[in-house]
Design an enzyme around this catalytic site. Structure first.
Site, PDB file in Angstrom:
ATOM      1  N   LYS A  20      17.143   1.349  -9.159  1.00 16.57           N
ATOM      2  CA  LYS A  20      18.092   0.448  -9.827  1.00 16.57           C
ATOM      3  C   LYS A  20      18.457  -0.736  -8.927  1.00 16.57           C
ATOM      4  O   LYS A  20      18.459  -1.884  -9.372  1.00 16.57           O
ATOM      5  CB  LYS A  20      19.339   1.227 -10.239  1.00 16.57           C
ATOM      6  CG  LYS A  20      19.075   2.309 -11.293  1.00 16.57           C
ATOM      7  CD  LYS A  20      20.341   2.960 -11.765  1.00 16.57           C
ATOM      8  CE  LYS A  20      20.984   3.813 -10.695  1.00 16.57           C
ATOM      9  NZ  LYS A  20      20.147   4.966 -10.304  1.00 16.57           N
ATOM     10  N   THR A  21      18.770  -0.464  -7.665  1.00 14.69           N
ATOM     11  CA  THR A  21      19.096  -1.549  -6.737  1.00 14.69           C
ATOM     12  C   THR A  21      17.892  -2.453  -6.510  1.00 14.69           C
ATOM     13  O   THR A  21      18.019  -3.681  -6.445  1.00 14.69           O
ATOM     14  CB  THR A  21      19.590  -0.968  -5.404  1.00 14.69           C
ATOM     15  OG1 THR A  21      20.735  -0.139  -5.633  1.00 14.69           O
ATOM     16  CG2 THR A  21      19.970  -2.080  -4.437  1.00 14.69           C
ATOM     17  N   THR A  55      24.759   5.984 -12.584  1.00 14.74           N
ATOM     18  CA  THR A  55      24.058   7.259 -12.716  1.00 14.74           C
ATOM     19  C   THR A  55      24.665   8.098 -13.830  1.00 14.74           C
ATOM     20  O   THR A  55      24.136   9.157 -14.159  1.00 14.74           O
ATOM     21  CB  THR A  55      24.131   8.044 -11.396  1.00 14.74           C
ATOM     22  OG1 THR A  55      25.509   8.186 -11.004  1.00 14.74           O
ATOM     23  CG2 THR A  55      23.379   7.304 -10.286  1.00 14.74           C
ATOM     24  N   ARG A 109      12.740   7.392  -3.956  1.00 18.40           N
ATOM     25  CA  ARG A 109      13.509   7.457  -2.709  1.00 18.40           C
ATOM     26  C   ARG A 109      13.143   8.686  -1.903  1.00 18.40           C
ATOM     27  O   ARG A 109      13.002   8.628  -0.676  1.00 18.40           O
ATOM     28  CB  ARG A 109      15.010   7.457  -3.023  1.00 18.40           C
ATOM     29  CG  ARG A 109      15.901   7.508  -1.782  1.00 18.40           C
ATOM     30  CD  ARG A 109      17.360   7.490  -2.163  1.00 18.40           C
ATOM     31  NE  ARG A 109      17.718   6.233  -2.799  1.00 18.40           N
ATOM     32  CZ  ARG A 109      18.801   6.064  -3.544  1.00 18.40           C
ATOM     33  NH1 ARG A 109      19.613   7.090  -3.766  1.00 18.40           N
ATOM     34  NH2 ARG A 109      19.074   4.890  -4.065  1.00 18.40           N
ATOM     35  N   ASP A 126      27.112  -1.700  -8.086  1.00 19.99           N
ATOM     36  CA  ASP A 126      26.560  -0.346  -8.104  1.00 19.99           C
ATOM     37  C   ASP A 126      27.663   0.639  -8.495  1.00 19.99           C
ATOM     38  O   ASP A 126      28.843   0.406  -8.213  1.00 19.99           O
ATOM     39  CB  ASP A 126      26.004   0.004  -6.724  1.00 19.99           C
ATOM     40  CG  ASP A 126      25.019   1.149  -6.771  1.00 19.99           C
ATOM     41  OD1 ASP A 126      24.668   1.587  -7.895  1.00 19.99           O
ATOM     42  OD2 ASP A 126      24.595   1.623  -5.704  1.00 19.99           O
TER      43      ASP A 126
END
Length: 366
Positions: A89-90, A183, A242, A134
């Site tokens: 997402k980032t 999330t 990740r 975020d």
């Protein structure tokens, strides 16, 4: 709606400098290395949408969305990125800013304590700039209400003074693009969710896409992977980029310590076994949870608090860290009576349920 109190200084027009912004909740981020600056181990993010691996349908939608905004020569609508942690997402937020050729400011919901913090950030934005928040679902209620007007009407109402003599001054904002990442999309208030013009849902990655991501990251980190090594890493990455990059760095450490010119599949298995990560991506805590259900409770059902006490962890850790993956991969079932291990969990632990003469469940080794 209760208007937040903001000092009169914020009602003054702002220049290009970030005057009055809460520096602890805001940071400027460049999506490109500066000059000959080497790429760090953590800087594995692609800088263009074409280099983003996975999520093909989402990429096509986002590319069309950005191309249309560029042709209309206006900032694109606000974007909501929703999905589990670690899926990019980032990275996508930084790619959007890079594709548009505008700066991006990054903050998070928990870092914004008051509506005044958000007003300071919004009032210092330049035209076309991207604001990335975020964990947007964790914004305070007062900040959410301020954000509604800012996203829709591009203004904030600044309260000057206190008490009966207080007055509201509308401050016009330049048109900007707000990108929110969450999330837990269900925790977003409906008025806030409705103000995003484009909602992107990120899904877990299949093994094939994770293999491509591992191969790309290994090239950035300077790691030589033999055939099959990227597949072994992808299998253990829980469908999450990740985690794949994190495991790749641990395998790199193994190769450096053992002076290996390249990393083979056996090296990957041996390195990750040291970190107690098995072929299914289960770690020490996952195995402890399955062992507790199968060996101590004959497969369940068992309550969450009892299970957490058995493995020596907080119940929230078991519920939020272990269970989502175990349930998604079919090792665990949630029932009204508690958690139950599936046949796949029994087989993974190398044991099987059987019945003795009295009909009681026992466990025997294969």
């Amino acid at each position: 709606m209760n208007e937040p109190y903001i000092s009169a200084e914020l009602a003054q027009p702002q220049g290009n400098e970030n005057i009055g912004a809460n520096e602890e909740s805001l940071r400027m981020v460049s999506s490109q290395p500066l000059g000959n600056e080497p790429v760090s181990d953590e800087e594995l993010r692609p800088h263009a949408l074409a280099g983003f691996i996975g999520q093909p349908r989402l990429k096509a939608q986002l590319q069309l969305f950005l191309d249309a905004a560029r042709k209309r020569e206006v900032p694109p609508d606000h974007i909501l990125l929703a999905g589990p942690p670690g899926l990019g997402k980032t990275t996508l937020a930084m790619i959007v800013a890079n594709e548009l050729g505008v700066p991006i400011r990054i903050t998070s919901g928990p870092a914004i304590q008051h509506a005044g913090d958000l007003a300071s950030i919004l009032s210092s934005l330049d035209a076309g700039e991207v604001l990335f928040v975020d964990e947007v679902h964790r914004l305070p209620r007062a900040a959410e209400e301020l954000l509604y007007i800012a996203m829709e009407d591009f203004r904030v109402d600044v309260m000057v003074g206190k008490g009966p003599g207080a007055s509201s001054i509308p401050l016009t904002l330049p048109r900007f693009t707000m990108i929110g990442a969450t999330t837990r999309e269900g925790m977003l208030p409906s008025p806030l969710r409705a103000r995003f013009g484009f909602t992107a849902h990120l899904d877990f990655y299949p093994v094939e896409e994770l293999e491509k991501l591992v191969e790309r990251s290994s090239g950035v980190l300077g790691i030589v992977l033999d055939e099959g090594s990227s597949h072994e890493l992808a299998l253990r990455s829980r469908g999450t980029p990740r985690i794949a990059n994190r495991l790749l760095r641990r395998v790199r450490d193994w190769a450096i310590v053992h002076d290996l010119p390249s990393v083979g599949p056996d090296d990957v298995r041996e390195a990750l076994s040291l970190y107690q990560i098995d072929a299914e991506g289960l770690d020490r805590l996952d195995i402890a949870v399955l062992n507790a259900i199968v060996r101590n409770f004959n497969g369940g059902p068992v309550g969450l608090n009892t299970l957490a006490a058995m493995v020596g962890e907080e119940s929230e850790t078991v519920e939020t860290v272990c269970e989502p993956y175990l349930v998604r991969e079919g090792f665990l079932i949630r029932t009204p009576k508690g958690r139950v291990a599936t046949d796949k969990a029994w087989r993974h632990l190398g044991i099987r349920p059987d019945a003795d003469a009295d009909g009681n469940d026992v466990s025997k080794l294969f």
